[in-house]
Design a protein around this motif. Structure first.
Motif, PDB file in Angstrom:
ATOM      1  N   ARG A 159       0.820  -1.208   0.000  1.00 21.20           N
ATOM      2  CA  ARG A 159       0.000   0.000   0.000  1.00 21.20           C
ATOM      3  C   ARG A 159       0.854   1.257   0.000  1.00 21.20           C
ATOM      4  NH1 ARG A 159      -4.818  -1.284   4.396  1.00 21.20           N
ATOM      5  NH2 ARG A 159      -5.503  -3.278   3.503  1.00 21.20           N
ATOM      6  N   ARG A 160       0.215   2.347  -0.360  1.00 22.61           N
ATOM      7  CA  ARG A 160       0.840   3.671  -0.241  1.00 22.61           C
ATOM      8  C   ARG A 160      -0.287   4.668   0.001  1.00 22.61           C
ATOM      9  NH1 ARG A 160       1.013   2.265  -5.579  1.00 22.61           N
ATOM     10  NH2 ARG A 160       2.992   1.213  -5.245  1.00 22.61           N
ATOM     11  N   ASP A 164      -6.312  11.885   4.656  1.00 26.23           N
ATOM     12  CA  ASP A 164      -6.134  11.414   3.291  1.00 26.23           C
ATOM     13  C   ASP A 164      -6.416  12.572   2.335  1.00 26.23           C
ATOM     14  OD1 ASP A 164      -7.104  10.186   0.655  1.00 26.23           O
ATOM     15  OD2 ASP A 164      -6.282   8.458   1.697  1.00 26.23           O
ATOM     16  N   ILE A 165      -5.504  12.827   1.405  1.00 24.90           N
ATOM     17  CA  ILE A 165      -5.660  13.965   0.482  1.00 24.90           C
ATOM     18  C   ILE A 165      -5.906  13.509  -0.956  1.00 24.90           C
ATOM     19  CG2 ILE A 165      -4.324  15.554   1.913  1.00 24.90           C
ATOM     20  CD1 ILE A 165      -1.907  15.042   0.108  1.00 24.90           C
ATOM     21  N   GLU A 166      -6.339  12.250  -1.121  1.00 26.85           N
ATOM     22  CA  GLU A 166      -6.615  11.745  -2.462  1.00 26.85           C
ATOM     23  C   GLU A 166      -7.605  12.645  -3.204  1.00 26.85           C
ATOM     24  OE1 GLU A 166      -5.703   8.952  -4.184  1.00 26.85           O
ATOM     25  OE2 GLU A 166      -4.430   7.980  -2.697  1.00 26.85           O
ATOM     26  N   ALA A 216      -5.751  17.357 -10.725  1.00 27.13           N
ATOM     27  CA  ALA A 216      -6.305  16.517 -11.797  1.00 27.13           C
ATOM     28  C   ALA A 216      -5.651  15.139 -11.833  1.00 27.13           C
ATOM     29  CB  ALA A 216      -6.180  17.216 -13.149  1.00 27.13           C
ATOM     30  N   TRP A 217      -5.360  14.594 -10.659  1.00 30.46           N
ATOM     31  CA  TRP A 217      -4.821  13.240 -10.616  1.00 30.46           C
ATOM     32  C   TRP A 217      -5.926  12.234 -10.923  1.00 30.46           C
ATOM     33  CZ3 TRP A 217      -0.620  11.561  -6.701  1.00 30.46           C
ATOM     34  CH2 TRP A 217       0.452  12.462  -6.728  1.00 30.46           C
ATOM     35  N   PRO A 218      -5.642  11.151 -11.665  1.00 32.38           N
ATOM     36  CA  PRO A 218      -6.643  10.090 -11.854  1.00 32.38           C
ATOM     37  C   PRO A 218      -6.959   9.422 -10.523  1.00 32.38           C
ATOM     38  CG  PRO A 218      -4.780   9.852 -13.376  1.00 32.38           C
ATOM     39  CD  PRO A 218      -4.389  10.879 -12.372  1.00 32.38           C
ATOM     40  N   ALA A 219      -8.159   8.884 -10.426  1.00 36.75           N
ATOM     41  CA  ALA A 219      -8.560   8.189  -9.203  1.00 36.75           C
ATOM     42  C   ALA A 219      -7.854   6.852  -9.102  1.00 36.75           C
ATOM     43  CB  ALA A 219     -10.068   7.990  -9.187  1.00 36.75           C
ATOM     44  N   ARG A 220      -7.739   6.351  -7.876  1.00 35.44           N
ATOM     45  CA  ARG A 220      -7.235   5.006  -7.626  1.00 35.44           C
ATOM     46  C   ARG A 220      -7.789   4.572  -6.278  1.00 35.44           C
ATOM     47  NH1 ARG A 220      -2.266   4.171  -3.979  1.00 35.44           N
ATOM     48  NH2 ARG A 220      -3.542   5.106  -2.401  1.00 35.44           N
ATOM     49  N   PRO A 221      -7.714   3.298  -5.924  1.00 30.58           N
ATOM     50  CA  PRO A 221      -8.302   2.842  -4.662  1.00 30.58           C
ATOM     51  C   PRO A 221      -7.758   3.616  -3.462  1.00 30.58           C
ATOM     52  CG  PRO A 221      -7.677   0.980  -6.019  1.00 30.58           C
ATOM     53  CD  PRO A 221      -7.120   2.211  -6.690  1.00 30.58           C
ATOM     54  N   LEU A 241       4.134   9.106 -11.149  1.00 32.09           N
ATOM     55  CA  LEU A 241       5.010   8.366 -10.240  1.00 32.09           C
ATOM     56  C   LEU A 241       4.288   7.215  -9.549  1.00 32.09           C
ATOM     57  CD1 LEU A 241       6.923  11.314  -8.506  1.00 32.09           C
ATOM     58  CD2 LEU A 241       7.925   9.590 -10.015  1.00 32.09           C
ATOM     59  N   ASP A 242       2.963   7.244  -9.555  1.00 28.14           N
ATOM     60  CA  ASP A 242       2.165   6.238  -8.851  1.00 28.14           C
ATOM     61  C   ASP A 242       1.852   5.079  -9.790  1.00 28.14           C
ATOM     62  OD1 ASP A 242       0.411   4.720  -7.385  1.00 28.14           O
ATOM     63  OD2 ASP A 242      -0.831   6.400  -6.751  1.00 28.14           O
ATOM     64  N   PRO A 243       2.446   3.899  -9.576  1.00 30.06           N
ATOM     65  CA  PRO A 243       2.190   2.767 -10.484  1.00 30.06           C
ATOM     66  C   PRO A 243       0.737   2.328 -10.515  1.00 30.06           C
ATOM     67  CG  PRO A 243       3.464   2.070  -8.558  1.00 30.06           C
ATOM     68  CD  PRO A 243       3.423   3.562  -8.530  1.00 30.06           C
ATOM     69  N   ASP A 244      -0.045   2.643  -9.472  1.00 30.27           N
ATOM     70  CA  ASP A 244      -1.466   2.278  -9.473  1.00 30.27           C
ATOM     71  C   ASP A 244      -2.297   3.155 -10.398  1.00 30.27           C
ATOM     72  OD1 ASP A 244      -1.135   0.193  -7.752  1.00 30.27           O
ATOM     73  OD2 ASP A 244      -1.687   1.314  -5.953  1.00 30.27           O
ATOM     74  N   ARG A 245      -1.746   4.298 -10.835  1.00 32.08           N
ATOM     75  CA  ARG A 245      -2.487   5.202 -11.704  1.00 32.08           C
ATOM     76  C   ARG A 245      -2.054   5.104 -13.170  1.00 32.08           C
ATOM     77  NH1 ARG A 245      -4.793   8.860  -7.766  1.00 32.08           N
ATOM     78  NH2 ARG A 245      -3.497   8.816  -5.905  1.00 32.08           N
TER      79      ARG A 245
END
Length: 303
Positions: A30-31, A40-42, A50-55, A134-138
């Motif tokens: 997790r990160r 949480d600042i997601e 404008a970051w894409p969403a992720r879990p 930088l986020d591999p989940d996005r």
């Protein structure tokens, strides 16, 4: 076209990086992204940057953490008990009861054991400007393969994140940059997976945590950001070092027309990277030398 820093800037190092990933039991895989109140600042990143969403990754509440620690405490005994059974036959027993290597003990458990922020920043802080890539989940994937890779490039003036297709690192574009003066400190974070993470702290106290997937490169990146190591020209080498480079290049059939990178390490040793391919990630021959050109092992703080 091959990416190069601005005219007059000297590239110190460029290496693949991404946001780090938790390895301790409560945060494994997790990160999280937090402000200084650990909120949480997601949603803010998605709205403001404008970051894409992720879990979303929520911190376990106090009772959940107590329950998880109790379970983990019992599980820790399992390898030892199994090892004791295996070793009943004597020291020649197969396996020897060794536990698998895990992360080093955390010196910052709030941010490595109970939670795992890879961004710690208030709204408007410098760390919030880094790119979502930088986020591999996005990062978009096709057939399980990421369609974008990111490198950290450090020059004598700036720090860059460049992005590129995984098969075309030379066709990179700048996703983010900042003057080195905005980063107060870079450090290796040993409580990590197989290779240590690195943390970059900005002048406003915000920070990000990255992984370079290579122990030596993590230290080289940290040393470059902190100014503890620097690229030098071939003219700066001693006669003995130049002779060693010439002999090594001949022995390994290195193309004399390809770039050569010489880095003075914190210990004073010089590392030479002699590339054997025009491709940035192609094979290269690395050599670490003393002042007289004798090969030497890097010191622990070098790489």
């Amino acid at each position: 076209m091959t990416w190069q820093p601005a005219p007059g800037e000297v590239l110190q190092i460029r290496w693949p990086i991404e946001f780090a990933t938790g390895v301790s039991r409560l945060v494994e895989g997790r990160r999280s992204f937090r402000d200084t109140d650990r909120r949480d600042i997601e949603a803010e990143l998605q709205a403001d940057e404008a970051w894409p969403a992720r879990p979303e990754f929520a911190v376990l509440d106090a009772s959940e953490q107590r329950e998880q620690r109790a379970v983990n405490g019992m599980l820790r005994w399992v390898p030892a008990v199994v090892g004791a059974i295996v070793n009943l036959g004597g020291p020649s027993g197969v396996g020897g009861g060794r536990e698998p290597h895990g992360p080093r003990e955390s010196q910052d458990p709030e941010n490595e054991v109970e939670d795992f922020p890879v961004m710690w920043a208030e709204r408007g802080a410098l760390a919030r400007n880094v790119p979502w890539e930088l986020d591999p989940d996005r990062v978009p994937r096709r057939a399980g393969v990421a369609l974008l890779a990111t490198d950290l490039a450090v020059t004598d003036r700036s720090v860059y994140v460049v992005g590129y297709g995984p098969k075309s690192p030379d066709e990179a574009e700048v996703l983010w940059s900042t003057p080195r003066s905005t980063i107060t400190h870079a450090e290796v974070m040993p409580c990590s997976g197989a290779h240590p993470d690195l943390r970059l702290t900005f002048t406003d106290g915000s920070w990000i945590r990255l992984n370079a997937k290579a122990t030596s490169q993590a230290k080289l990146l940290v040393n470059a950001v902190n100014g503890a190591s620097r690229v030098i020209s071939e003219a700066d080498l001693t006669d003995g070092q130049r002779a060693q480079v010439t002999e090594t290049a001949k022995r390994f059939k290195v193309d004399a027309g390809l770039p050569r990178v010489f880095t003075r390490l914190p210990s004073g040793l010089v590392q030479a990277e002699l590339r054997r391919s025009s491709h940035r990630t192609g094979q290269s021959v690395s050599l670490c030398m003393t002042n007289d050109g004798s090969p030497a092992a890097p010191h622990p703080d070098d790489m």
